[in-house]
Design a protein around this motif. Structure first.
Motif, PDB file in Angstrom:
ATOM      1  N   PHE A 110      -2.955   3.171   1.054  1.00  0.00           N
ATOM      2  CA  PHE A 110      -3.701   2.352   0.103  1.00  0.00           C
ATOM      3  C   PHE A 110      -2.842   2.068  -1.123  1.00  0.00           C
ATOM      4  N   ARG A 146      -9.051   6.034  -6.798  1.00  0.00           N
ATOM      5  CA  ARG A 146     -10.404   6.487  -7.101  1.00  0.00           C
ATOM      6  C   ARG A 146     -10.410   7.322  -8.379  1.00  0.00           C
ATOM      7  N   SER A 151      -6.974   0.595  -4.993  1.00  0.00           N
ATOM      8  CA  SER A 151      -7.953   1.474  -4.339  1.00  0.00           C
ATOM      9  C   SER A 151      -7.937   2.890  -4.911  1.00  0.00           C
ATOM     10  N   LYS A 210       0.867  -1.189   0.000  1.00  0.00           N
ATOM     11  CA  LYS A 210       0.000   0.000   0.000  1.00  0.00           C
ATOM     12  C   LYS A 210       0.903   1.238   0.000  1.00  0.00           C
TER      13      LYS A 210
END
Length: 232
Positions: free
Chosen positions: A199, A205, A203, A188
């Motif tokens: 993250f 966005r 993940s 991450k």
């Protein structure tokens, strides 16, 4: 004339030309593949529209409002990549069907917000944001392939945004809270300062509700740092 030297130079030029050809061919094939997916999505939208009696633009407005909440017509047009007139006509049709409602924008009394009615929420859920066939195809990818695809799409969307082909999107990589490669060597590597959590690429966005645009200098630095990060 030094024939070995001439042959070596010729071989180098041939290799350079071949590499350039392969790079161009790869770029074109990736673009072709994305275009085919886009065509499949448009076909699915028209089929869904035939069943619901709605146009693809109307379905797009319903699903966008369901995902992001009430917004202005201009913002909806930007999200869907259509003209203000097209979005306005679609909103008027949806309003006539009782699927959307209009209310004053609390931020500006002269502006109007478009939101879903209860019937509109049900219609948005029934329409579905994405064809189930597409979701199945993506789900069949290995998790690391999905993460890599998400990272690649982030770069493509960012580039299209900068070129003006699409409206600005609320990407992690353009957000002032994004800290790329803050944890190098980790599965991450990135960090979100808004939620104070690490993250990975899986993940990232494309449309975050907490997004706040970074200034141009910070975005440039973040992108350079992001490219240095390892994929999870």
């Amino acid at each position: 004339m030094d024939l070995p030297l001439v042959q070596k130079t010729l071989d180098q030029k041939i290799q350079e030309s071949y590499k350039k050809y392969m790079a161009n061919e790869l770029t074109e094939q990736v673009a072709f593949g994305l275009a085919k997916i886009g065509a499949a999505l448009r076909t699915a939208q028209w089929r869904a529209g035939e069943q619901s009696g709605l146009t693809p633009t109307q379905i797009g407005i319903l699903t966008t409002l369901h995902r992001l909440g009430a917004d202005r017509v201009q913002a909806l047009a930007g999200q869907l990549g259509v003209t203000h007139a097209t979005a306005s006509d679609a909103v008027a049709a949806l309003h006539g069907k009782g699927l959307v409602e209009k209310s004053p924008d609390p931020r500006d009394g002269r502006a109007v917000l478009v939101g879903l009615t209860e019937s509109g929420r049900r219609a948005a859920q029934d329409s579905g944001a994405y064809p189930p066939e597409l979701l199945t195809a993506v789900a069949r990818l290995r998790p690391d392939d999905q993460a890599g695809l998400r990272r690649s799409l982030t770069g493509i969307i960012r580039s299209l945004q900068e070129s003006g082909l699409i409206e600005p999107q609320r990407l992690c990589v353009t957000c002032r809270f994004f800290r790329p490669n803050a944890h190098p060597g980790s599965d991450k590597p990135h960090h979100c300062a808004f939620v104070d959590a690490a993250f990975g690429d899986a993940s990232l966005r494309f449309d975050c509700g907490d997004h706040e645009e970074a200034d141009d200098a910070d975005k440039a630095r973040q992108w350079t740092r992001f490219l240095e990060a390892t994929s999870d």
